[in-house]
Design an enzyme around this catalytic site. Structure first.
Site, PDB file in Angstrom:
ATOM      1  N   TYR A 193      15.257  18.645  27.422  1.00  0.00           N
ATOM      2  CA  TYR A 193      14.966  18.775  25.992  1.00  0.00           C
ATOM      3  C   TYR A 193      14.159  17.574  25.509  1.00  0.00           C
ATOM      4  CZ  TYR A 193      15.606  19.344  20.976  1.00  0.00           C
ATOM      5  OH  TYR A 193      15.388  19.480  19.638  1.00  0.00           O
ATOM      6  N   LYS A 249      10.346  18.027  24.006  1.00  0.00           N
ATOM      7  CA  LYS A 249      10.245  17.975  22.556  1.00  0.00           C
ATOM      8  C   LYS A 249       9.454  16.761  22.068  1.00  0.00           C
ATOM      9  CE  LYS A 249      12.056  21.196  19.997  1.00  0.00           C
ATOM     10  NZ  LYS A 249      11.226  21.934  19.055  1.00  0.00           N
ATOM     11  N   SER A 301      10.900  16.608  17.829  1.00  0.00           N
ATOM     12  CA  SER A 301      12.287  16.221  17.605  1.00  0.00           C
ATOM     13  C   SER A 301      12.441  14.721  17.788  1.00  0.00           C
ATOM     14  CB  SER A 301      13.188  16.951  18.601  1.00  0.00           C
ATOM     15  OG  SER A 301      14.497  16.465  18.544  1.00  0.00           O
TER      16      SER A 301
END
Length: 158
Positions: A150, A154, A137
């Site tokens: 996150y 990621k 991401s």
């Protein structure tokens, strides 16, 4: 790579980035596509659109990753492309996010990929021309202060 004769698994394929990945893979007319999601309705909706097999799974557990691979294999044959896309955003927060939240992120966004690789690579290597595709991401490159777990999990490096 020619996808027309391939068996493709997309985790997190019911929504988010996963859904367009499923749609794009389906345009290549693979021999089979498996849409994996923890949301059964989302996986089923994607399969209704493109065909294939919907599998509901909690990929935070290695046994579930192995079950997904076994179901794909039983339904279509050996997996040729495993697209590890599944991810979660909540719980959000900074470094103060609860340990359980950090662990959830770690399990789905790091360990699920490793579990898939551990289960698939020996057979894939023996067959040749198979691929593991891990979706990262931009949030892993651009720090998101409100979603540190996150962001950390990621991130992929080459």
């Amino acid at each position: 790579m020619e996808l027309e004769i391939r068996i493709i698994v997309v985790t997190g394929g019911g929504s988010g980035i996963g859904r367009p990945l499923v749609e794009r893979f389906a345009q290549e007319s693979p021999r089979g596509i498996v849409v994996v999601d923890r949301d059964a309705d989302a996986a089923e909706a994607a399969v209704r659109q493109v065909g294939g097999l919907a599998v509901t799974a909690d990929l935070t557990r290695e046994a579930e990753v192995e079950r997904v691979i076994a179901e794909a294999d039983a339904h279509f044959g050996p997996v040729d492309v495993f697209c590890s896309n599944a991810g979660i955003v909540p719980p959000v927060g900074g470094f103060d996010a609860p340990d359980e939240g950090w662990q959830q992120h770690w399990n789905i966004q790091v360990m699920a990929h490793m579990c898939a690789a551990r289960a698939l690579v020996p057979a894939m290597a023996a067959r040749g021309e198979s691929n593991l595709l891990n979706v990262a991401s931009a949030a892993g490159l651009l720090m998101s202060p409100g979603a540190v777990p996150y962001t950390v999990t990621k991130r992929r490096t080459s």
